[in-house]
Write a protein that holds these residues in place. Structure first.
Motif, PDB file in Angstrom:
ATOM      1  N   ARG A  74       0.846  -1.198   0.000  1.00  0.00           N
ATOM      2  CA  ARG A  74       0.000   0.000   0.000  1.00  0.00           C
ATOM      3  C   ARG A  74       0.880   1.247   0.000  1.00  0.00           C
ATOM      4  O   ARG A  74       1.961   1.249   0.609  1.00  0.00           O
ATOM      5  CB  ARG A  74      -0.917   0.034   1.229  1.00  0.00           C
ATOM      6  CG  ARG A  74      -1.908  -1.098   1.310  1.00  0.00           C
ATOM      7  CD  ARG A  74      -2.939  -0.854   2.410  1.00  0.00           C
ATOM      8  NE  ARG A  74      -2.326  -0.502   3.690  1.00  0.00           N
ATOM      9  CZ  ARG A  74      -1.847  -1.375   4.574  1.00  0.00           C
ATOM     10  NH1 ARG A  74      -1.893  -2.677   4.305  1.00  0.00           N
ATOM     11  NH2 ARG A  74      -1.326  -0.971   5.713  1.00  0.00           N
ATOM     12  N   GLU A  75       0.405   2.276  -0.655  1.00  0.00           N
ATOM     13  CA  GLU A  75       1.164   3.526  -0.709  1.00  0.00           C
ATOM     14  C   GLU A  75       1.405   4.041   0.709  1.00  0.00           C
ATOM     15  O   GLU A  75       0.505   4.026   1.546  1.00  0.00           O
ATOM     16  CB  GLU A  75       0.379   4.567  -1.516  1.00  0.00           C
ATOM     17  CG  GLU A  75       1.227   5.738  -1.979  1.00  0.00           C
ATOM     18  CD  GLU A  75       0.462   6.659  -2.904  1.00  0.00           C
ATOM     19  OE1 GLU A  75       0.512   7.882  -2.677  1.00  0.00           O
ATOM     20  OE2 GLU A  75      -0.188   6.141  -3.845  1.00  0.00           O
ATOM     21  N   GLY A  76       2.640   4.451   0.982  1.00  0.00           N
ATOM     22  CA  GLY A  76       2.987   4.998   2.298  1.00  0.00           C
ATOM     23  C   GLY A  76       3.511   3.978   3.288  1.00  0.00           C
ATOM     24  O   GLY A  76       4.004   4.354   4.366  1.00  0.00           O
ATOM     25  N   GLN A  77       3.420   2.678   2.983  1.00  0.00           N
ATOM     26  CA  GLN A  77       3.964   1.672   3.909  1.00  0.00           C
ATOM     27  C   GLN A  77       5.485   1.822   4.025  1.00  0.00           C
ATOM     28  O   GLN A  77       6.176   2.115   3.046  1.00  0.00           O
ATOM     29  CB  GLN A  77       3.624   0.259   3.425  1.00  0.00           C
ATOM     30  CG  GLN A  77       2.207  -0.167   3.759  1.00  0.00           C
ATOM     31  CD  GLN A  77       1.959  -1.622   3.405  1.00  0.00           C
ATOM     32  OE1 GLN A  77       2.055  -2.006   2.246  1.00  0.00           O
ATOM     33  NE2 GLN A  77       1.613  -2.441   4.401  1.00  0.00           N
ATOM     34  N   ARG A  78       5.965   1.591   5.248  1.00  0.00           N
ATOM     35  CA  ARG A  78       7.414   1.696   5.503  1.00  0.00           C
ATOM     36  C   ARG A  78       8.082   0.377   5.124  1.00  0.00           C
ATOM     37  O   ARG A  78       7.761  -0.670   5.693  1.00  0.00           O
ATOM     38  CB  ARG A  78       7.665   1.987   6.992  1.00  0.00           C
ATOM     39  CG  ARG A  78       7.130   3.337   7.412  1.00  0.00           C
ATOM     40  CD  ARG A  78       7.346   3.688   8.873  1.00  0.00           C
ATOM     41  NE  ARG A  78       7.815   2.640   9.740  1.00  0.00           N
ATOM     42  CZ  ARG A  78       8.937   2.718  10.489  1.00  0.00           C
ATOM     43  NH1 ARG A  78       9.701   3.791  10.432  1.00  0.00           N
ATOM     44  NH2 ARG A  78       9.283   1.730  11.287  1.00  0.00           N
ATOM     45  N   ILE A  79       9.017   0.433   4.194  1.00  0.00           N
ATOM     46  CA  ILE A  79       9.700  -0.782   3.744  1.00  0.00           C
ATOM     47  C   ILE A  79      11.194  -0.526   3.578  1.00  0.00           C
ATOM     48  O   ILE A  79      11.634   0.630   3.508  1.00  0.00           O
ATOM     49  CB  ILE A  79       9.122  -1.315   2.407  1.00  0.00           C
ATOM     50  CG1 ILE A  79       9.249  -0.258   1.303  1.00  0.00           C
ATOM     51  CG2 ILE A  79       7.678  -1.769   2.568  1.00  0.00           C
ATOM     52  CD1 ILE A  79       8.861  -0.776  -0.071  1.00  0.00           C
ATOM     53  N   ALA A  80      11.966  -1.604   3.507  1.00  0.00           N
ATOM     54  CA  ALA A  80      13.410  -1.510   3.282  1.00  0.00           C
ATOM     55  C   ALA A  80      13.858  -2.698   2.449  1.00  0.00           C
ATOM     56  O   ALA A  80      13.194  -3.739   2.409  1.00  0.00           O
ATOM     57  CB  ALA A  80      14.164  -1.474   4.613  1.00  0.00           C
ATOM     58  N   GLY A  81      14.993  -2.543   1.787  1.00  0.00           N
ATOM     59  CA  GLY A  81      15.554  -3.614   0.973  1.00  0.00           C
ATOM     60  C   GLY A  81      16.894  -3.192   0.408  1.00  0.00           C
ATOM     61  O   GLY A  81      17.476  -2.192   0.848  1.00  0.00           O
TER      62      GLY A  81
END
Length: 347
Positions: A74-81
């Protein structure tokens, strides 16, 4: 959304500059991430010195979903990679305001984890996962060993080494880690059962004594200046064993006297599933769907490991923004970055 973004791009003269370039266009299965923090790895400054001008540097990022492109995010979700920084097929680089990446190759940042901490995990953690469970075939944290087995991590204070120690404990190993004496308490706090000073020339003998000549699994997180040969001397003289290292080993194999030792290098960029040309590394000339599948699995496990405190991020040092990255490169080249990761605030 703007069509242009700032990014750190390689230019003539083996250096890099902040440039205005096009925001990445998304392919099928890809999402766009607005970067808030990026983290530095040694591969970043090394790439700057070796790749052609025009490529975007950087691998590790943490931010928010900007364009879901029909994915489950979803737009705005906090993610990392992390991405294969400075690569061209497809073009990738995390030292930018926006990062394109595969929707399945990021993880959800838990509420109790900061962007800074989230950014220092992906590449180093993935390297440890790949080396230990993809190459050495150690028991995985979901099915840990019922009886502890000795496992050596050479270079325990490196970013990769710190995650390897923690994963080793979760896998049920008796973890032996090498590091300089001033970092022994750090290694113990991460779960190392025994710590050894690598500056002591007799350290391989100490490992053999500690393991009663029973060591069969080792991960060398340094892989240069004689470390692989030293690790080989610490393995069981009769059974041999398996060593995985993070640098190419083709020239070292002939130096290993014990022919019962399997020596293998691993390169984390195989998690993207595509064949790559990366020096003389093992395991990278063919498509690698198994490496991608393993990383996808651990990305779904990682949020719980972090939120529960079972995996602790590397120590973070925030240097500044875009304009301080070259300073960070210089610090790392001069060995001034020790037992920590440099991060930069992008937005």
């Amino acid at each position: 959304m703007a069509s242009k973004m700032k990014a750190l791009v390689v230019v003539e003269g083996k250096t890099a500059k902040i440039q205005d370039i096009d925001v990445p266009k998304l392919g099928q299965g890809e999402i766009l991430v607005k970067a808030h923090y990026i983290a530095q790895n040694p591969t970043d400054w090394k790439s700057m010195l070796s790749v052609h001008p025009g490529r975007i540097l950087g691998c590790d990022f943490a931010g928010t979903v900007q364009d879901t492109n029909g994915s489950h995010w979803r737009e705005g979700q906090r993610i990392a990679g992390f991405v294969f920084g400075s690569s061209t097929n497809p073009p990738r680089g995390a030292f930018a305001e926006y990062v394109a990446t595969e929707a399945s190759l990021v993880y959800l940042i838990p509420d109790n984890v900061s962007y800074q901490d989230a950014a220092v995990i992906p590449l180093a953690f993935a390297t440890a996962v790949q080396a230990m469970f993809g190459r050495l075939k150690l028991p995985e944290p979901s099915k840990p060993a019922k009886t502890a087995f000795p496992f050596l991590i050479n270079g325990g204070t490196s970013s990769v080494g710190q995650y390897a120690i923690q994963l080793g404990k979760l896998a049920g190993a008796f973890v032996i880690a090498t590091g300089s004496s001033q970092n022994h308490e750090l290694l113990k706090s991460l779960g190392a059962d025994a710590v050894i000073d690598y500056k002591d020339p007799s350290w391989p003998e100490q490992v053999r004594k500690l393991t009663h000549d029973g060591l069969e699994f080792a991960f060398d997180c340094i892989g240069e200046n004689g470390t692989v040969e030293a690790v080989a001397k610490s393995l069981s003289p009769t059974k041999g064993g398996h060593i995985v290292t993070i640098l190419a080993v083709d020239k070292i194999r002939e130096k290993i006297e014990n022919k019962n030792i399997k020596l293998e290098s691993t390169i984390v960029y195989t998690v993207f599933g595509r064949p790559i040309k990366y020096g003389t590394f093992d395991n990278c000339g063919e498509p690698t769907p198994q490496d991608k599948a393993m990383w996808e699995k651990y990305l779904t496990i990682l949020p719980e490991l972090l939120s529960s405190g079972k995996i602790k991020p590397n120590k973070v040092r925030e240097l500044g923004g875009f304009d301080t990255i070259l300073t960070g490169f210089q610090e790392q080249q001069e060995s001034k970055v020790k037992a920590e990761k440099l991060v930069y605030k992008i937005s």
